[in-house]
Scaffold this motif. Structure first.
Motif, PDB file in Angstrom:
ATOM      1  N   LYS A   1       0.823  -1.208   0.000  1.00  0.00           N
ATOM      2  CA  LYS A   1       0.000   0.000   0.000  1.00  0.00           C
ATOM      3  C   LYS A   1       0.860   1.263   0.000  1.00  0.00           C
ATOM      4  CE  LYS A   1      -4.106  -1.956   2.231  1.00  0.00           C
ATOM      5  NZ  LYS A   1      -5.027  -1.867   3.388  1.00  0.00           N
ATOM      6  N   ALA A   2       1.950   1.236   0.747  1.00  0.00           N
ATOM      7  CA  ALA A   2       2.833   2.407   0.804  1.00  0.00           C
ATOM      8  C   ALA A   2       3.409   2.718  -0.568  1.00  0.00           C
ATOM      9  CB  ALA A   2       3.960   2.164   1.806  1.00  0.00           C
ATOM     10  N   SER A   3       3.875   1.694  -1.256  1.00  0.00           N
ATOM     11  CA  SER A   3       4.496   1.922  -2.561  1.00  0.00           C
ATOM     12  C   SER A   3       3.478   2.329  -3.618  1.00  0.00           C
ATOM     13  CB  SER A   3       5.288   0.689  -3.003  1.00  0.00           C
ATOM     14  OG  SER A   3       4.578  -0.502  -2.776  1.00  0.00           O
ATOM     15  N   LEU A   4       2.295   1.738  -3.574  1.00  0.00           N
ATOM     16  CA  LEU A   4       1.257   2.124  -4.531  1.00  0.00           C
ATOM     17  C   LEU A   4       0.781   3.552  -4.280  1.00  0.00           C
ATOM     18  CD1 LEU A   4      -0.875  -1.147  -4.701  1.00  0.00           C
ATOM     19  CD2 LEU A   4       0.542  -0.191  -6.529  1.00  0.00           C
ATOM     20  N   SER A   5       0.824   3.984  -3.013  1.00  0.00           N
ATOM     21  CA  SER A   5       0.409   5.352  -2.691  1.00  0.00           C
ATOM     22  C   SER A   5       1.336   6.381  -3.317  1.00  0.00           C
ATOM     23  CB  SER A   5       0.371   5.541  -1.165  1.00  0.00           C
ATOM     24  OG  SER A   5      -0.643   4.757  -0.584  1.00  0.00           O
ATOM     25  N   LEU A   6       2.594   6.022  -3.509  1.00  0.00           N
ATOM     26  CA  LEU A   6       3.524   6.931  -4.181  1.00  0.00           C
ATOM     27  C   LEU A   6       3.296   6.963  -5.683  1.00  0.00           C
ATOM     28  CD1 LEU A   6       6.156   8.711  -4.088  1.00  0.00           C
ATOM     29  CD2 LEU A   6       7.399   6.584  -4.583  1.00  0.00           C
ATOM     30  N   VAL A   7       2.944   5.816  -6.263  1.00  0.00           N
ATOM     31  CA  VAL A   7       2.970   5.651  -7.714  1.00  0.00           C
ATOM     32  C   VAL A   7       1.632   5.947  -8.394  1.00  0.00           C
ATOM     33  CG1 VAL A   7       3.306   3.923  -9.540  1.00  0.00           C
ATOM     34  CG2 VAL A   7       4.888   4.018  -7.599  1.00  0.00           C
ATOM     35  N   LEU A   8       0.509   5.664  -7.729  1.00  0.00           N
ATOM     36  CA  LEU A   8      -0.799   5.789  -8.370  1.00  0.00           C
ATOM     37  C   LEU A   8      -1.556   7.038  -7.904  1.00  0.00           C
ATOM     38  CD1 LEU A   8      -2.084   2.091  -8.232  1.00  0.00           C
ATOM     39  CD2 LEU A   8      -0.801   3.221 -10.064  1.00  0.00           C
ATOM     40  N   ASN A   9      -2.273   7.657  -8.831  1.00  0.00           N
ATOM     41  CA  ASN A   9      -3.084   8.824  -8.476  1.00  0.00           C
ATOM     42  C   ASN A   9      -4.479   8.396  -8.036  1.00  0.00           C
ATOM     43  OD1 ASN A   9      -4.593   8.262 -10.794  1.00  0.00           O
ATOM     44  ND2 ASN A   9      -3.649   9.874 -12.008  1.00  0.00           N
ATOM     45  N   GLU A  10      -5.370   9.368  -7.880  1.00  0.00           N
ATOM     46  CA  GLU A  10      -6.698   9.075  -7.351  1.00  0.00           C
ATOM     47  C   GLU A  10      -7.550   8.238  -8.296  1.00  0.00           C
ATOM     48  OE1 GLU A  10      -7.197  12.723  -9.861  1.00  0.00           O
ATOM     49  OE2 GLU A  10      -5.716  11.983  -8.418  1.00  0.00           O
ATOM     50  N   ARG A  11      -7.141   8.131  -9.565  1.00  0.00           N
ATOM     51  CA  ARG A  11      -7.869   7.311 -10.534  1.00  0.00           C
ATOM     52  C   ARG A  11      -7.230   5.937 -10.721  1.00  0.00           C
ATOM     53  NH1 ARG A  11     -11.170   9.943 -14.305  1.00  0.00           N
ATOM     54  NH2 ARG A  11     -10.443   8.507 -15.929  1.00  0.00           N
ATOM     55  N   GLY A  12      -6.146   5.681  -9.988  1.00  0.00           N
ATOM     56  CA  GLY A  12      -5.443   4.420 -10.151  1.00  0.00           C
ATOM     57  C   GLY A  12      -4.544   4.408 -11.366  1.00  0.00           C
ATOM     58  N   GLU A  13      -4.152   5.598 -11.811  1.00  0.00           N
ATOM     59  CA  GLU A  13      -3.238   5.728 -12.950  1.00  0.00           C
ATOM     60  C   GLU A  13      -1.851   6.105 -12.428  1.00  0.00           C
ATOM     61  OE1 GLU A  13      -6.686   7.675 -15.843  1.00  0.00           O
ATOM     62  OE2 GLU A  13      -5.361   8.928 -14.637  1.00  0.00           O
ATOM     63  N   ILE A  14      -0.839   5.815 -13.226  1.00  0.00           N
ATOM     64  CA  ILE A  14       0.524   6.167 -12.842  1.00  0.00           C
ATOM     65  C   ILE A  14       0.672   7.683 -12.868  1.00  0.00           C
ATOM     66  CG2 ILE A  14       2.969   5.940 -13.406  1.00  0.00           C
ATOM     67  CD1 ILE A  14       2.216   3.288 -14.824  1.00  0.00           C
ATOM     68  N   LYS A  15       1.160   8.233 -11.773  1.00  0.00           N
ATOM     69  CA  LYS A  15       1.328   9.679 -11.690  1.00  0.00           C
ATOM     70  C   LYS A  15       2.812  10.034 -11.738  1.00  0.00           C
ATOM     71  CE  LYS A  15       1.177   9.643  -6.605  1.00  0.00           C
ATOM     72  NZ  LYS A  15       0.399  10.010  -5.408  1.00  0.00           N
ATOM     73  N   ALA A  16       3.108  11.294 -11.933  1.00  0.00           N
ATOM     74  CA  ALA A  16       4.494  11.755 -11.925  1.00  0.00           C
ATOM     75  C   ALA A  16       4.989  11.814 -10.486  1.00  0.00           C
ATOM     76  CB  ALA A  16       4.591  13.130 -12.577  1.00  0.00           C
ATOM     77  N   PHE A  17       6.126  11.205 -10.242  1.00  0.00           N
ATOM     78  CA  PHE A  17       6.757  11.247  -8.929  1.00  0.00           C
ATOM     79  C   PHE A  17       8.271  11.241  -9.145  1.00  0.00           C
ATOM     80  CE2 PHE A  17       6.223   6.790 -10.055  1.00  0.00           C
ATOM     81  CZ  PHE A  17       7.457   6.233  -9.759  1.00  0.00           C
ATOM     82  N   PRO A  18       9.045  11.692  -8.198  1.00  0.00           N
ATOM     83  CA  PRO A  18      10.502  11.710  -8.372  1.00  0.00           C
ATOM     84  C   PRO A  18      11.068  10.295  -8.369  1.00  0.00           C
ATOM     85  CG  PRO A  18       9.801  13.226  -6.629  1.00  0.00           C
ATOM     86  CD  PRO A  18       8.631  12.359  -6.942  1.00  0.00           C
ATOM     87  N   SER A  19      11.644   9.887  -9.476  1.00  0.00           N
ATOM     88  CA  SER A  19      12.259   8.566  -9.529  1.00  0.00           C
ATOM     89  C   SER A  19      13.442   8.500  -8.570  1.00  0.00           C
ATOM     90  CB  SER A  19      12.720   8.251 -10.951  1.00  0.00           C
ATOM     91  OG  SER A  19      11.630   8.005 -11.806  1.00  0.00           O
ATOM     92  N   GLY A  20      13.666   7.325  -8.017  1.00  0.00           N
ATOM     93  CA  GLY A  20      14.805   7.155  -7.127  1.00  0.00           C
ATOM     94  C   GLY A  20      14.576   6.072  -6.096  1.00  0.00           C
ATOM     95  N   ILE A  21      15.410   6.092  -5.062  1.00  0.00           N
ATOM     96  CA  ILE A  21      15.349   5.119  -3.977  1.00  0.00           C
ATOM     97  C   ILE A  21      14.569   5.715  -2.811  1.00  0.00           C
ATOM     98  CG2 ILE A  21      16.704   3.803  -2.301  1.00  0.00           C
ATOM     99  CD1 ILE A  21      18.995   3.793  -4.338  1.00  0.00           C
ATOM    100  N   TYR A  22      13.703   4.891  -2.210  1.00  0.00           N
ATOM    101  CA  TYR A  22      12.922   5.302  -1.051  1.00  0.00           C
ATOM    102  C   TYR A  22      12.999   4.226   0.030  1.00  0.00           C
ATOM    103  CZ  TYR A  22      10.730   8.751  -4.160  1.00  0.00           C
ATOM    104  OH  TYR A  22      10.490   9.783  -5.033  1.00  0.00           O
TER     105      TYR A  22
END
Length: 321
Positions: A201-222
């Protein structure tokens, strides 16, 4: 959206399989999701992996697979590197060539554990054993591939002490606590137990927007772990106490969970003494996003105790202890 999940038979893969499906409320439009394990795709076979990627053409790749046999890796280095380094590199190459997103999972074992305090994402990696070295090589390979491209996105999630559906430290402690009247557990290695469902859930919260689509986020290590810290002994003691409170019949008493040093329990592969990792970067990235998928129901960076307590209660109520 087409989603390809590797490692369906592992703890994290099972968590994704439980949480992600074509009818999941996190998606506005019905996705196409394929879960694969070793029987469907042998990651050691590069041509097999590439053929699957090219035929399915995923827009989101979730690599929850890994070679995790820490001690066996010392004598199976080629296999560890093939799965933990070469396969992720090929996934990254596909992602940049097809403008896709790659979610990859790494480990606290990329550090030597000598730092005082919490590790940051840009701290120097200095893995002690083959497992950690192969995972660090995978991180480096992914970052190198994306560094030369303007297409695609990636997130490498470093985590620690994962538990979920399958064999793990917590379930081992529960089994041994029913068989023995004394347990000897290491007390000088520090980290944070991480629930596989929480990690998904944590990782999907970074990657997906409110529609369940891939959103822009800073690529890198977390770094992705719950809040708090403990030792293996602290975790074992908490597990035993919680199980007894849940009415589970155990042979061992809490007072007989004995603390020992790492030197008293030698293993083939060395372990980092300090696996504590700061999650400030991931929390900041989530807070900075202007979109949030409420259907993911990510609980935030709550304490590890709360999640372990819930996990044991579920095992107990389901008759799995």
């Amino acid at each position: 959206m087409r989603i390809l999940v590797f490692g369906k038979d592992g703890q994290l893969g099972k968590a994704f399989k439980t949480f992600l499906n074509e009818e999941s409320p996190i998606f506005y439009e019905k996705p196409s999701i394929q879960f694969v394990g070793r029987s469907e795709c042998d990651l050691v076979n590069s041509s097999n992996l590439l053929q699957l990627l090219e035929s399915y053409k995923p827009e989101l790749i979730i690599n929850a697979s890994a070679y995790t046999a820490v001690d066996k890796a010392e004598s199976e280095s080629d296999l560890a590197y093939a799965i933990n380094a070469k396969a992720p590199e090929l996934m990254a190459q596909f992602a940049v060539s097809n403008n896709a997103c790659l979610m990859h999972y790494s480990t606290d074992y990329v550090f030597d554990g000598e730092k005082y305090g919490f590790y940051l994402e840009d701290d120097l990696c200095n893995p002690l054993g083959v497992y950690g070295k192969s995972k660090a090589a995978g991180e480096e390979a992914i970052a190198k591939v994306f560094a030369t491209s303007t297409q695609g996105q990636y997130a490498i999630f470093r985590t620690s002490w994962v538990y979920g559906s399958g064999a793990n430290f917590i379930r081992t402690i529960l089994r041994l606590a029913k068989e023995r009247d004394q347990l000897n557990i290491i007390t000088d290695q520090y980290g944070a137990p991480t629930c596989a469902e929480w990690l998904a859930k944590a990782s999907l919260s970074l990657v997906l927007n409110e529609r369940g689509e891939i959103k822009a986020f800073p690529s890198g290590i977390y770094h992705a772990v719950p809040s708090g810290e403990t030792t293996w002994h602290g975790l074992a003691s908490y597990v035993v106490n919680t199980a007894l409170e849940a009415g589970v019949q155990l042979t061992v008493r809490p007072s007989e969970v004995r603390a020992i040093s790492t030197d008293e329990y030698p293993l083939p592969a060395p372990r980092p003494m300090n696996s504590k990792m700061s999650t400030n970067k991931l929390q900041a990235a989530m807070a900075a996003s202007d979109t949030y998928n409420e259907a993911i129901e990510f609980p935030g960076f709550i304490g590890w105790e709360q999640m372990v307590h819930e996990y044991i209660r579920k095992l107990a109520s389901g008759g799995l202890i």
